[in-house]
Structure formats: structure tokens, C-alpha cells
Design a protein around this motif. Sequence first.
Motif, PDB file in Angstrom:
ATOM      1  N   TYR A  45      -5.657  -0.401   1.031  1.00 15.18           N
ATOM      2  CA  TYR A  45      -5.287  -1.701   0.472  1.00 15.18           C
ATOM      3  C   TYR A  45      -6.214  -2.110  -0.658  1.00 15.18           C
ATOM      4  O   TYR A  45      -7.394  -1.759  -0.672  1.00 15.18           O
ATOM      5  CB  TYR A  45      -5.323  -2.772   1.566  1.00 15.18           C
ATOM      6  N   GLU A  46      -5.666  -2.891  -1.590  1.00 16.56           N
ATOM      7  CA  GLU A  46      -6.467  -3.461  -2.666  1.00 16.56           C
ATOM      8  C   GLU A  46      -7.415  -4.503  -2.068  1.00 16.56           C
ATOM      9  O   GLU A  46      -7.156  -5.061  -1.000  1.00 16.56           O
ATOM     10  CB  GLU A  46      -5.564  -4.136  -3.706  1.00 16.56           C
ATOM     11  N   THR A  47      -8.488  -4.794  -2.797  1.00 15.10           N
ATOM     12  CA  THR A  47      -9.508  -5.727  -2.305  1.00 15.10           C
ATOM     13  C   THR A  47      -8.910  -7.079  -1.932  1.00 15.10           C
ATOM     14  O   THR A  47      -9.253  -7.660  -0.900  1.00 15.10           O
ATOM     15  CB  THR A  47     -10.614  -5.914  -3.362  1.00 15.10           C
ATOM     16  N   LYS A  48      -8.000  -7.606  -2.763  1.00 22.19           N
ATOM     17  CA  LYS A  48      -7.419  -8.932  -2.489  1.00 22.19           C
ATOM     18  C   LYS A  48      -6.644  -8.922  -1.168  1.00 22.19           C
ATOM     19  O   LYS A  48      -6.685  -9.895  -0.409  1.00 22.19           O
ATOM     20  CB  LYS A  48      -6.511  -9.375  -3.647  1.00 22.19           C
ATOM     21  N   ASP A  49      -5.947  -7.809  -0.877  1.00 23.09           N
ATOM     22  CA  ASP A  49      -5.202  -7.727   0.374  1.00 23.09           C
ATOM     23  C   ASP A  49      -6.123  -7.472   1.565  1.00 23.09           C
ATOM     24  O   ASP A  49      -5.868  -7.950   2.672  1.00 23.09           O
ATOM     25  CB  ASP A  49      -4.129  -6.632   0.291  1.00 23.09           C
ATOM     26  N   GLY A  66       0.810  -1.218   0.000  1.00 27.10           N
ATOM     27  CA  GLY A  66       0.000   0.000   0.000  1.00 27.10           C
ATOM     28  C   GLY A  66       0.838   1.260   0.000  1.00 27.10           C
ATOM     29  O   GLY A  66       0.326   2.349   0.225  1.00 27.10           O
ATOM     30  N   SER A 111      -9.265   6.924  -2.093  1.00 25.31           N
ATOM     31  CA  SER A 111     -10.289   6.160  -2.809  1.00 25.31           C
ATOM     32  C   SER A 111     -11.623   6.318  -2.096  1.00 25.31           C
ATOM     33  O   SER A 111     -11.683   6.413  -0.884  1.00 25.31           O
ATOM     34  CB  SER A 111      -9.895   4.678  -2.875  1.00 25.31           C
TER      35      SER A 111
END
Length: 201
Positions: free
Chosen positions: A81-85, A20, A30
Motif C-alpha cells: 500500500y501507498e503511505t497515505k493508505d 494495491g 518495494s
Amino acid sequence: MERRELLKMIAVLTGGVMIGGNALLSGCNSEPKVGQYHLFSKEDIDFLNEVAETILPETKTPGAKAANVGQFMTVMVTDCYETKDQKAFRQGIKDLNSACEKMHKTGFMKAKPEQRLSLLTALDKEAKAYQAKKGELEELERKKDKDFPGLPNHYFLMMKQLTMLGYFTSEAGCTQALRYQAVPGKYEGSVPYKKGDKAWA
């Protein structure tokens, strides 16, 4: 200490790129999705505070729990953080507790300090091994599917990095664990170093 330098330091200490990091440097701007701030419960925050305290315990200075690093982690994961993380991190809370039950026959919250430490030491090794192979596995997947989004990072690496970032940017971390000088302050081009001196905040 500048944010960029702190992120580099954490990456070196944890043996991986700061997860991140780009969002942290540019600002976590975001737009939150509906219900996104309900990803974590108060029990999750308490759990994360105990994990953080095991990583950075109280000594002569306050530990990570005193800085409420668990709350910091949940905000950073939700916002940066991205969704997967995010999914891997949330699942990681359950996985960490299950690993403690498997290793010590008790949940993490009821485990003794030495049991917690031995568990996190083992998870740290596991996370380093996973991160080392992650690139190879992603490359193989992209040969099958060029749009493969990539694998999530190991949950313990995220917890460890966020513990350090949260603590050393907190009031307790900056003013008590580091040498803090308010800005603007006087300029000293050469400061003598004595063995054991704290780093500058």
C-alpha cells in the motif's frame, strides 16, 4: 483461479477498484523502510482477525480468523500500500473501535456478534459513499495544487478487500470454501453445474 480474476471478483463484490491491485499483479517488491514491519502489534492482528471473522464467519467451512487473515492484512498493507493508505488503515483500527463504542457503548473486541455485524454494515455504507465522492474531491484539490497526491481510500473498504483476498488465497479458503483441484490436473472442457456448487479455486 488466477490472481487477476480474483482481484476483479473482489473489486466487483466490494464496489470499487482493488486497492494495491497493481502492486499485487506486479509483485510487492518495494524496499521496506527501517521500522516498517513494526507498524502493527499483535493486538492489531487479533483485532483485524475479529473484523475479518465478522465479514467471513465460520459456517460449514472455516472462517477468516482460522486463516489468520489479520496477519495477511498487515503484511499486504506494509508491503503493497501507498503511505497515505497505510496511515488511513492504521488509523482505521482506532476509528472502527471508536465507532463501535459510539454505536454500542463497548469496544469492538467486547461487542456481541450482532453488534459487530450492525457496525460493519454501517461502515460498509459509509465507505461506499466516501469512495463515490473521492474522485470529485481529488479533482477539486488538484485544481488548487497540481501535485496533490490524492486522498486515501476508506479504511473499511481496505479491510473488506484484504479479508476476501486473504481468505480466498489461504489454504482453508482454497481447499474448503472453493472447489480445489491440484494443478496440473485433467482437462474437462464442459463441467455440468448443479445449483449451489462452489466456485473453482
